[in-house]
Enzyme design. Structure first.
Site, mmCIF file in Angstrom:
data_model
loop_
_atom_site.group_PDB
_atom_site.id
_atom_site.type_symbol
_atom_site.label_atom_id
_atom_site.label_comp_id
_atom_site.label_asym_id
_atom_site.label_seq_id
_atom_site.Cartn_x
_atom_site.Cartn_y
_atom_site.Cartn_z
ATOM 1 N N ILE A 119 36.742 56.326 -10.156
ATOM 2 C CA ILE A 119 38.138 56.780 -10.238
ATOM 3 C C ILE A 119 38.194 58.204 -10.798
ATOM 4 C CG2 ILE A 119 40.452 56.222 -11.088
ATOM 5 C CD1 ILE A 119 39.458 53.291 -11.385
ATOM 6 N N ASN A 172 28.103 60.869 -19.001
ATOM 7 C CA ASN A 172 26.720 60.716 -19.476
ATOM 8 C C ASN A 172 25.858 59.998 -18.436
ATOM 9 O OD1 ASN A 172 27.579 58.100 -19.647
ATOM 10 N ND2 ASN A 172 26.979 57.779 -21.775
ATOM 11 N N PHE A 173 26.383 59.810 -17.236
ATOM 12 C CA PHE A 173 25.680 59.171 -16.126
ATOM 13 C C PHE A 173 25.175 57.768 -16.465
ATOM 14 C CE2 PHE A 173 24.809 63.812 -15.266
ATOM 15 C CZ PHE A 173 25.772 63.923 -14.265
ATOM 16 N N ASN A 228 26.740 55.146 -15.725
ATOM 17 C CA ASN A 228 27.081 54.306 -14.577
ATOM 18 C C ASN A 228 27.531 55.204 -13.413
ATOM 19 O OD1 ASN A 228 27.575 52.012 -13.082
ATOM 20 N ND2 ASN A 228 29.549 51.576 -14.034
ATOM 21 N N ASP A 248 27.958 62.147 -24.233
ATOM 22 C CA ASP A 248 28.458 60.800 -24.486
ATOM 23 C C ASP A 248 29.736 60.949 -25.306
ATOM 24 O OD1 ASP A 248 28.940 58.277 -25.652
ATOM 25 O OD2 ASP A 248 26.803 57.768 -25.526
ATOM 26 N N SER A 283 44.208 48.221 -17.686
ATOM 27 C CA SER A 283 43.962 47.288 -16.588
ATOM 28 C C SER A 283 45.009 46.193 -16.578
ATOM 29 C CB SER A 283 42.583 46.673 -16.801
ATOM 30 O OG SER A 283 42.406 45.560 -15.971
ATOM 31 N N TYR A 328 35.365 42.742 -22.425
ATOM 32 C CA TYR A 328 35.834 43.905 -21.654
ATOM 33 C C TYR A 328 37.360 43.967 -21.677
ATOM 34 C CZ TYR A 328 37.749 46.296 -17.653
ATOM 35 O OH TYR A 328 38.541 47.084 -16.868
ATOM 36 N N LYS A 356 40.346 46.755 -23.531
ATOM 37 C CA LYS A 356 41.526 47.435 -22.951
ATOM 38 C C LYS A 356 42.758 47.177 -23.825
ATOM 39 C CE LYS A 356 39.418 49.381 -19.600
ATOM 40 N NZ LYS A 356 39.138 50.818 -19.700
ATOM 41 N N ASN A 367 32.416 43.407 -7.651
ATOM 42 C CA ASN A 367 33.750 43.496 -7.060
ATOM 43 C C ASN A 367 33.728 43.196 -5.567
ATOM 44 O OD1 ASN A 367 34.078 45.982 -9.404
ATOM 45 N ND2 ASN A 367 35.473 44.258 -9.370
ATOM 46 N N PHE A 396 35.072 33.186 -3.572
ATOM 47 C CA PHE A 396 35.059 32.335 -4.761
ATOM 48 C C PHE A 396 36.297 31.442 -4.825
ATOM 49 C CE2 PHE A 396 32.485 35.993 -6.777
ATOM 50 C CZ PHE A 396 31.279 35.414 -6.412
ATOM 51 N N ARG A 421 35.014 31.266 -9.283
ATOM 52 C CA ARG A 421 34.282 32.048 -10.295
ATOM 53 C C ARG A 421 35.022 31.868 -11.618
ATOM 54 N NH1 ARG A 421 33.728 38.499 -9.373
ATOM 55 N NH2 ARG A 421 35.979 38.425 -9.744
HETATM 56 N N1 UFG Z 1 35.629 37.726 -5.025
HETATM 57 C C1 UFG Z 1 34.995 36.892 -4.144
HETATM 58 N N2 UFG Z 1 33.668 37.122 -3.883
HETATM 59 C C2 UFG Z 1 32.974 38.154 -4.455
HETATM 60 C C3 UFG Z 1 33.655 39.003 -5.358
HETATM 61 C C4 UFG Z 1 34.970 38.758 -5.621
HETATM 62 O O1 UFG Z 1 35.587 35.953 -3.603
HETATM 63 O O2 UFG Z 1 31.768 38.283 -4.189
HETATM 64 C C5 UFG Z 1 37.052 37.497 -5.304
HETATM 65 C C6 UFG Z 1 37.334 37.184 -6.756
HETATM 66 O O3 UFG Z 1 37.187 35.815 -7.014
HETATM 67 C C7 UFG Z 1 38.780 37.669 -6.888
HETATM 68 C C8 UFG Z 1 38.854 38.840 -5.906
HETATM 69 O O4 UFG Z 1 37.754 38.678 -5.033
HETATM 70 O O5 UFG Z 1 39.638 36.689 -6.453
HETATM 71 C C9 UFG Z 1 38.749 40.190 -6.581
HETATM 72 O O6 UFG Z 1 37.595 40.180 -7.398
HETATM 73 P P1 UFG Z 1 37.026 41.515 -8.061
HETATM 74 O O7 UFG Z 1 35.826 41.131 -8.852
HETATM 75 O O8 UFG Z 1 36.891 42.586 -7.051
HETATM 76 O O9 UFG Z 1 38.230 41.970 -9.004
HETATM 77 P P2 UFG Z 1 38.919 41.185 -10.205
HETATM 78 O O10 UFG Z 1 40.350 41.070 -9.829
HETATM 79 O O11 UFG Z 1 38.226 39.966 -10.583
HETATM 80 O O12 UFG Z 1 38.643 42.204 -11.369
HETATM 81 C C10 UFG Z 1 39.309 43.401 -11.434
HETATM 82 C C11 UFG Z 1 38.444 44.460 -12.124
HETATM 83 C C12 UFG Z 1 38.184 44.083 -13.555
HETATM 84 C C13 UFG Z 1 39.462 43.758 -14.252
HETATM 85 C C14 UFG Z 1 40.247 42.751 -13.476
HETATM 86 C C15 UFG Z 1 41.580 42.564 -14.079
HETATM 87 O O13 UFG Z 1 37.217 44.615 -11.465
HETATM 88 O O14 UFG Z 1 37.598 45.207 -14.187
HETATM 89 O O15 UFG Z 1 40.453 43.191 -12.146
HETATM 90 O O16 UFG Z 1 42.285 41.562 -13.495
HETATM 91 F F1 UFG Z 1 39.239 43.255 -15.485
#
Ligand code: UFG
Length: 347
Positions: free
Chosen positions: A15, A35-36, A38, A61, A127, A152, A156, A202, A221, A298
Protein backbone atom coordinates in the site's frame (compact mmCIF):
# COMPACT_ATOMS: atom_id res chain seq x y z
CA UNK A 1 7.71 26.74 -4.26
CA UNK A 2 9.00 23.63 -2.54
CA UNK A 3 6.66 20.66 -2.36
CA UNK A 4 5.25 19.49 0.96
CA UNK A 5 7.26 16.51 2.16
CA UNK A 6 5.35 13.54 3.47
CA UNK A 7 7.15 10.74 5.29
CA UNK A 8 5.87 7.38 4.01
CA UNK A 9 6.98 4.64 6.38
CA UNK A 10 6.81 1.24 4.73
CA UNK A 11 6.87 3.01 1.38
CA UNK A 12 8.39 0.00 -0.41
CA UNK A 13 5.44 -2.14 0.67
CA UNK A 14 2.18 -2.91 -1.10
CA UNK A 15 0.00 0.00 0.00
CA UNK A 16 2.90 2.35 0.78
CA UNK A 17 4.37 2.14 -2.73
CA UNK A 18 1.01 2.89 -4.38
CA UNK A 19 0.51 5.81 -1.99
CA UNK A 20 3.94 7.24 -2.87
CA UNK A 21 2.81 7.36 -6.51
CA UNK A 22 -0.46 9.09 -5.64
CA UNK A 23 1.38 11.63 -3.45
CA UNK A 24 3.54 12.56 -6.43
CA UNK A 25 0.46 12.76 -8.67
CA UNK A 26 -1.14 15.15 -6.17
CA UNK A 27 1.92 17.41 -5.92
CA UNK A 28 3.45 16.21 -2.64
CA UNK A 29 7.02 14.99 -2.15
CA UNK A 30 7.02 11.50 -0.61
CA UNK A 31 10.06 10.57 1.47
CA UNK A 32 10.19 6.81 1.86
CA UNK A 33 11.53 4.98 4.87
CA UNK A 34 11.59 1.19 4.80
CA UNK A 35 13.71 -1.52 6.39
CA UNK A 36 12.80 -4.18 3.78
CA UNK A 37 11.56 -6.53 6.49
CA UNK A 38 8.63 -7.41 4.22
CA UNK A 39 9.51 -5.64 0.96
CA UNK A 40 12.24 -5.46 -1.65
CA UNK A 41 14.63 -2.77 -2.90
CA UNK A 42 13.69 -3.26 -6.59
CA UNK A 43 10.31 -1.69 -5.78
CA UNK A 44 12.08 1.68 -5.46
CA UNK A 45 13.47 1.41 -8.99
CA UNK A 46 10.04 0.53 -10.31
CA UNK A 47 8.54 3.47 -8.43
CA UNK A 48 11.05 5.75 -10.14
CA UNK A 49 9.92 4.39 -13.51
CA UNK A 50 6.29 5.16 -12.70
CA UNK A 51 6.84 8.71 -11.47
CA UNK A 52 9.68 9.51 -13.89
CA UNK A 53 12.28 10.46 -11.29
CA UNK A 54 13.91 8.99 -8.22
CA UNK A 55 12.29 9.47 -4.84
CA UNK A 56 14.08 10.21 -1.60
CA UNK A 57 14.61 6.98 0.32
CA UNK A 58 16.15 6.00 3.65
CA UNK A 59 16.72 2.44 4.81
CA UNK A 60 15.80 2.60 8.47
CA UNK A 61 13.73 0.88 11.12
CA UNK A 62 10.95 3.11 12.46
CA UNK A 63 11.70 1.81 15.95
CA UNK A 64 15.20 3.28 15.73
CA UNK A 65 14.57 6.69 17.21
CA UNK A 66 18.07 8.01 16.57
CA UNK A 67 18.02 7.12 12.89
CA UNK A 68 14.48 8.42 12.48
CA UNK A 69 15.37 11.59 14.39
CA UNK A 70 18.15 12.36 11.91
CA UNK A 71 15.69 11.92 9.02
CA UNK A 72 13.12 14.20 10.71
CA UNK A 73 15.78 16.87 11.34
CA UNK A 74 16.95 16.78 7.74
CA UNK A 75 13.64 16.59 5.90
CA UNK A 76 11.23 18.89 7.80
CA UNK A 77 8.10 16.89 7.11
CA UNK A 78 4.67 18.35 6.52
CA UNK A 79 3.02 15.08 7.45
CA UNK A 80 3.52 11.39 8.11
CA UNK A 81 1.71 8.41 6.62
CA UNK A 82 2.59 5.41 8.75
CA UNK A 83 2.29 2.04 6.98
CA UNK A 84 5.31 0.21 8.37
CA UNK A 85 4.00 -2.68 10.45
CA UNK A 86 3.85 -6.45 10.66
CA UNK A 87 0.57 -7.73 9.27
CA UNK A 88 0.27 -11.52 9.43
CA UNK A 89 -2.57 -12.51 11.72
CA UNK A 90 -1.36 -16.09 12.32
CA UNK A 91 2.27 -15.10 12.88
CA UNK A 92 1.15 -12.52 15.44
CA UNK A 93 -0.32 -15.32 17.57
CA UNK A 94 3.11 -17.04 17.56
CA UNK A 95 5.15 -13.88 18.07
CA UNK A 96 2.99 -11.38 19.98
CA UNK A 97 5.88 -9.42 21.45
CA UNK A 98 7.47 -8.86 18.05
CA UNK A 99 4.11 -7.45 16.91
CA UNK A 100 3.61 -5.19 19.93
CA UNK A 101 7.23 -4.03 19.80
CA UNK A 102 7.22 -3.28 16.08
CA UNK A 103 3.70 -2.01 15.48
CA UNK A 104 3.06 -0.09 18.71
CA UNK A 105 6.70 0.87 19.36
CA UNK A 106 7.22 2.44 15.95
CA UNK A 107 4.08 4.55 16.29
CA UNK A 108 5.25 5.84 19.68
CA UNK A 109 8.65 6.76 18.22
CA UNK A 110 6.99 8.62 15.34
CA UNK A 111 4.58 10.50 17.61
CA UNK A 112 7.48 11.60 19.84
CA UNK A 113 9.46 12.79 16.84
CA UNK A 114 6.42 14.55 15.41
CA UNK A 115 6.08 16.48 18.68
CA UNK A 116 9.80 17.32 18.77
CA UNK A 117 9.86 18.46 15.14
CA UNK A 118 6.37 20.05 15.13
CA UNK A 119 4.98 17.78 12.43
CA UNK A 120 1.23 18.14 12.63
CA UNK A 121 -0.42 15.76 10.17
CA UNK A 122 -0.62 11.99 10.62
CA UNK A 123 -2.41 9.31 8.65
CA UNK A 124 -2.39 5.87 10.23
CA UNK A 125 -3.08 2.46 8.64
CA UNK A 126 -5.81 0.85 10.65
CA UNK A 127 -8.07 -2.03 9.75
CA UNK A 128 -11.68 -3.13 9.70
CA UNK A 129 -10.45 -5.88 12.01
CA UNK A 130 -11.27 -3.43 14.85
CA UNK A 131 -14.99 -4.14 14.22
CA UNK A 132 -14.66 -7.93 14.67
CA UNK A 133 -17.95 -9.54 13.59
CA UNK A 134 -20.15 -6.44 13.34
CA UNK A 135 -23.72 -6.51 14.62
CA UNK A 136 -24.96 -4.23 11.85
CA UNK A 137 -23.96 -4.26 8.19
CA UNK A 138 -22.70 -2.30 6.41
CA UNK A 139 -20.51 -1.34 9.35
CA UNK A 140 -19.95 2.36 10.03
CA UNK A 141 -17.26 4.15 12.04
CA UNK A 142 -19.50 4.39 15.13
CA UNK A 143 -19.75 0.63 15.50
CA UNK A 144 -18.15 -0.53 18.74
CA UNK A 145 -14.57 -1.72 18.63
CA UNK A 146 -14.65 -5.38 19.63
CA UNK A 147 -12.08 -7.39 21.49
CA UNK A 148 -9.35 -8.28 19.00
CA UNK A 149 -8.96 -11.93 18.11
CA UNK A 150 -5.23 -11.71 17.40
CA UNK A 151 -2.25 -9.74 18.66
CA UNK A 152 -2.06 -8.18 15.17
CA UNK A 153 -5.64 -6.90 15.46
CA UNK A 154 -4.92 -5.72 18.97
CA UNK A 155 -1.95 -3.64 17.77
CA UNK A 156 -4.33 -1.75 15.45
CA UNK A 157 -6.73 -1.04 18.32
CA UNK A 158 -3.93 -0.02 20.67
CA UNK A 159 -2.39 2.23 18.03
CA UNK A 160 -5.72 3.99 17.48
CA UNK A 161 -5.90 4.58 21.26
CA UNK A 162 -2.30 5.78 21.44
CA UNK A 163 -3.09 8.38 18.78
CA UNK A 164 -6.33 9.45 20.49
CA UNK A 165 -4.54 9.85 23.83
CA UNK A 166 -1.81 11.88 22.16
CA UNK A 167 -4.34 14.20 20.55
CA UNK A 168 -6.23 14.50 23.87
CA UNK A 169 -3.00 15.44 25.65
CA UNK A 170 -2.90 18.67 23.65
CA UNK A 171 -0.12 17.78 21.22
CA UNK A 172 -0.75 19.82 18.08
CA UNK A 173 -1.67 16.89 15.92
CA UNK A 174 -4.34 16.29 13.31
CA UNK A 175 -4.55 12.54 12.98
CA UNK A 176 -6.67 10.34 10.77
CA UNK A 177 -6.95 6.57 11.20
CA UNK A 178 -8.02 4.86 7.99
CA UNK A 179 -9.75 1.53 8.52
CA UNK A 180 -8.97 -0.61 5.49
CA UNK A 181 -11.25 -3.36 4.32
CA UNK A 182 -9.55 -5.83 1.93
CA UNK A 183 -6.99 -4.16 -0.37
CA UNK A 184 -6.35 -6.00 -3.64
CA UNK A 185 -5.09 -5.25 -7.16
CA UNK A 186 -1.90 -3.64 -8.37
CA UNK A 187 -0.75 -0.58 -10.28
CA UNK A 188 -2.00 -0.47 -13.89
CA UNK A 189 1.62 -0.36 -15.12
CA UNK A 190 2.27 -3.75 -13.43
CA UNK A 191 5.44 -2.21 -11.98
CA UNK A 192 4.31 -2.43 -8.35
CA UNK A 193 1.94 -4.80 -6.57
CA UNK A 194 1.59 -7.22 -3.71
CA UNK A 195 4.64 -9.38 -2.95
CA UNK A 196 3.66 -11.96 -0.37
CA UNK A 197 6.57 -13.76 1.20
CA UNK A 198 6.27 -17.54 0.95
CA UNK A 199 2.74 -18.98 0.88
CA UNK A 200 0.20 -16.14 0.71
CA UNK A 201 -2.27 -15.79 3.57
CA UNK A 202 -4.56 -13.50 1.65
CA UNK A 203 -7.12 -14.61 -0.89
CA UNK A 204 -6.20 -12.70 -4.05
CA UNK A 205 -2.46 -13.47 -4.09
CA UNK A 206 -3.39 -17.09 -3.43
CA UNK A 207 -5.79 -16.99 -6.39
CA UNK A 208 -3.24 -15.43 -8.76
CA UNK A 209 -0.48 -17.84 -7.67
CA UNK A 210 -2.85 -20.76 -8.21
CA UNK A 211 -3.80 -19.54 -11.69
CA UNK A 212 -0.05 -19.13 -12.39
CA UNK A 213 0.54 -22.76 -11.40
CA UNK A 214 2.63 -21.96 -8.31
CA UNK A 215 -0.07 -23.42 -6.02
CA UNK A 216 -1.98 -26.57 -6.88
CA UNK A 217 -5.39 -25.32 -5.82
CA UNK A 218 -7.15 -22.69 -3.78
CA UNK A 219 -8.98 -23.89 -0.71
CA UNK A 220 -12.14 -21.91 -0.07
CA UNK A 221 -12.28 -21.74 3.70
CA UNK A 222 -15.84 -22.80 4.42
CA UNK A 223 -19.10 -22.80 2.44
CA UNK A 224 -21.46 -23.22 5.38
CA UNK A 225 -21.64 -19.59 6.53
CA UNK A 226 -24.92 -17.70 6.61
CA UNK A 227 -24.23 -15.84 3.32
CA UNK A 228 -25.51 -15.88 -0.29
CA UNK A 229 -23.45 -18.93 -1.25
CA UNK A 230 -22.08 -20.03 2.11
CA UNK A 231 -18.60 -18.49 1.73
CA UNK A 232 -17.41 -15.43 3.71
CA UNK A 233 -18.18 -11.88 2.60
CA UNK A 234 -15.53 -9.14 2.41
CA UNK A 235 -15.25 -5.69 0.88
CA UNK A 236 -12.41 -5.82 -1.68
CA UNK A 237 -10.95 -2.43 -2.60
CA UNK A 238 -8.40 -1.58 -5.30
CA UNK A 239 -5.09 -0.51 -3.77
CA UNK A 240 -4.95 2.61 -5.98
CA UNK A 241 -8.34 3.78 -4.67
CA UNK A 242 -7.05 3.09 -1.18
CA UNK A 243 -3.81 5.00 -1.86
CA UNK A 244 -5.75 8.04 -3.07
CA UNK A 245 -7.67 8.15 0.21
CA UNK A 246 -4.38 8.68 2.08
CA UNK A 247 -3.57 11.72 -0.02
CA UNK A 248 -7.07 13.03 0.54
CA UNK A 249 -6.72 12.41 4.29
CA UNK A 250 -3.55 14.51 4.53
CA UNK A 251 -5.30 17.33 2.67
CA UNK A 252 -8.45 16.95 4.77
CA UNK A 253 -6.48 17.16 8.02
CA UNK A 254 -4.75 20.33 6.88
CA UNK A 255 -8.07 21.91 5.86
CA UNK A 256 -9.57 21.58 9.36
CA UNK A 257 -9.38 24.66 11.54
CA UNK A 258 -8.82 22.85 14.86
CA UNK A 259 -5.19 22.49 15.95
CA UNK A 260 -5.76 18.97 17.27
CA UNK A 261 -8.12 16.35 15.94
CA UNK A 262 -8.56 12.63 15.65
CA UNK A 263 -10.95 10.97 13.23
CA UNK A 264 -11.50 7.59 11.61
CA UNK A 265 -12.76 6.68 8.15
CA UNK A 266 -13.70 3.40 6.54
CA UNK A 267 -11.93 2.62 3.29
CA UNK A 268 -13.99 0.15 1.32
CA UNK A 269 -16.28 0.07 -1.68
CA UNK A 270 -19.47 -0.38 0.34
CA UNK A 271 -20.20 -3.70 -1.38
CA UNK A 272 -19.44 -7.19 -0.18
CA UNK A 273 -18.32 -10.13 -2.32
CA UNK A 274 -18.23 -13.75 -1.23
CA UNK A 275 -15.08 -15.81 -1.72
CA UNK A 276 -16.82 -17.82 -4.45
CA UNK A 277 -18.04 -14.66 -6.19
CA UNK A 278 -14.49 -13.36 -6.18
CA UNK A 279 -13.20 -16.61 -7.67
CA UNK A 280 -15.77 -16.39 -10.46
CA UNK A 281 -15.11 -12.68 -11.01
CA UNK A 282 -11.42 -13.55 -11.38
CA UNK A 283 -12.23 -16.21 -13.98
CA UNK A 284 -14.44 -13.79 -15.89
CA UNK A 285 -11.99 -10.87 -15.74
CA UNK A 286 -8.95 -12.89 -16.82
CA UNK A 287 -10.30 -15.81 -18.83
CA UNK A 288 -8.29 -18.15 -16.56
CA UNK A 289 -9.89 -21.25 -15.04
CA UNK A 290 -9.19 -21.52 -11.33
CA UNK A 291 -8.61 -24.81 -9.58
CA UNK A 292 -10.35 -24.70 -6.22
CA UNK A 293 -11.80 -26.96 -3.57
CA UNK A 294 -14.00 -26.17 -0.60
CA UNK A 295 -12.36 -26.91 2.73
CA UNK A 296 -13.13 -26.31 6.39
CA UNK A 297 -13.52 -22.87 7.93
CA UNK A 298 -10.32 -21.00 8.89
CA UNK A 299 -10.31 -20.26 12.57
CA UNK A 300 -10.75 -16.60 13.49
CA UNK A 301 -12.49 -15.61 10.23
CA UNK A 302 -15.49 -13.30 10.54
CA UNK A 303 -18.52 -14.34 8.52
CA UNK A 304 -19.23 -11.07 6.76
CA UNK A 305 -17.94 -7.54 6.88
CA UNK A 306 -18.31 -4.67 4.43
CA UNK A 307 -18.08 -0.95 4.82
CA UNK A 308 -20.57 1.84 5.20
CA UNK A 309 -18.73 4.49 3.22
CA UNK A 310 -21.13 7.40 3.84
CA UNK A 311 -18.70 9.24 6.11
CA UNK A 312 -15.70 8.74 3.81
CA UNK A 313 -17.72 10.02 0.92
CA UNK A 314 -19.48 12.94 2.65
CA UNK A 315 -16.82 14.13 5.10
CA UNK A 316 -13.52 13.05 3.55
CA UNK A 317 -14.79 13.58 0.01
CA UNK A 318 -13.44 10.29 -1.30
CA UNK A 319 -14.92 7.20 -2.87
CA UNK A 320 -13.72 4.24 -4.89
CA UNK A 321 -13.60 4.42 -8.67
CA UNK A 322 -12.18 1.05 -9.75
CA UNK A 323 -14.28 -2.13 -10.03
CA UNK A 324 -13.44 -5.46 -8.40
CA UNK A 325 -13.09 -6.97 -11.90
CA UNK A 326 -10.47 -4.38 -12.86
CA UNK A 327 -8.70 -4.95 -9.55
CA UNK A 328 -8.55 -8.69 -10.24
CA UNK A 329 -7.27 -8.08 -13.77
CA UNK A 330 -4.55 -5.77 -12.41
CA UNK A 331 -3.61 -8.38 -9.79
CA UNK A 332 -3.35 -11.00 -12.54
CA UNK A 333 -1.23 -8.77 -14.81
CA UNK A 334 1.08 -8.18 -11.86
CA UNK A 335 1.31 -11.93 -11.24
CA UNK A 336 2.24 -12.42 -14.91
CA UNK A 337 4.96 -9.82 -14.43
CA UNK A 338 6.54 -11.47 -11.38
CA UNK A 339 5.91 -14.87 -13.05
CA UNK A 340 6.58 -17.85 -10.83
CA UNK A 341 8.91 -16.10 -8.39
CA UNK A 342 8.13 -16.83 -4.77
CA UNK A 343 9.64 -14.21 -2.53
CA UNK A 344 11.60 -15.20 0.53
CA UNK A 345 12.33 -13.03 3.55
CA UNK A 346 15.32 -10.76 3.07
CA UNK A 347 16.10 -10.72 6.79
N1 UFG B 1 -9.74 -17.25 2.00
C1 UFG B 1 -9.92 -18.49 1.45
N2 UFG B 1 -8.81 -19.19 1.04
C2 UFG B 1 -7.55 -18.68 1.14
C3 UFG B 1 -7.38 -17.39 1.71
C4 UFG B 1 -8.49 -16.72 2.13
O1 UFG B 1 -11.05 -18.99 1.33
O2 UFG B 1 -6.59 -19.37 0.77
C5 UFG B 1 -10.92 -16.50 2.43
C6 UFG B 1 -10.92 -16.19 3.92
O3 UFG B 1 -11.48 -17.25 4.65
C7 UFG B 1 -11.77 -14.92 3.95
C8 UFG B 1 -11.46 -14.24 2.62
O4 UFG B 1 -10.91 -15.25 1.79
O5 UFG B 1 -13.10 -15.26 3.96
C9 UFG B 1 -10.46 -13.11 2.74
O6 UFG B 1 -9.33 -13.60 3.43
P1 UFG B 1 -7.98 -12.77 3.52
O7 UFG B 1 -7.02 -13.58 4.31
O8 UFG B 1 -7.56 -12.30 2.18
O9 UFG B 1 -8.43 -11.46 4.30
P2 UFG B 1 -9.08 -11.33 5.75
O10 UFG B 1 -10.39 -10.65 5.53
O11 UFG B 1 -9.09 -12.57 6.50
O12 UFG B 1 -8.00 -10.42 6.44
C10 UFG B 1 -7.86 -9.10 6.10
C11 UFG B 1 -6.41 -8.64 6.29
C12 UFG B 1 -6.02 -8.72 7.74
C13 UFG B 1 -7.03 -8.01 8.59
C14 UFG B 1 -8.41 -8.50 8.29
C15 UFG B 1 -9.41 -7.68 9.01
O13 UFG B 1 -5.53 -9.43 5.55
O14 UFG B 1 -4.78 -8.06 7.88
O15 UFG B 1 -8.69 -8.39 6.91
O16 UFG B 1 -10.67 -8.17 8.88
F1 UFG B 1 -6.79 -8.21 9.91
Amino acid sequence: MSLKKVLVTGGAGFIGSHTAVELVNAGYEPVIVDNFSNSFPFVLDNLSQIVGRSLTFYEADCNDKEAMGRIFAKEQFYGVIHFAAYKAVGESVQKPLAYYHNNVGSLVVLLELMAEHKVKHLVFSSSCTVYGEPEKLPVDENAPVQKANSPYGNTKQICEEVIQDTVASGQELKAIALRYFNPIGAHETSLIGELPIGVPNNLVPFITQTAAGIRKELTVFGDDYDTRDGSCVRDYIHVVDLAKAHVRAIAYASEQSETSLYDTFNLGTGDGSTVLELVHAFEKATGEKLNYVVGPRRSGDVEKVYADVTKSSEVLGWKTEISVEDALRDAWNWQLKVKDQVFEPTK
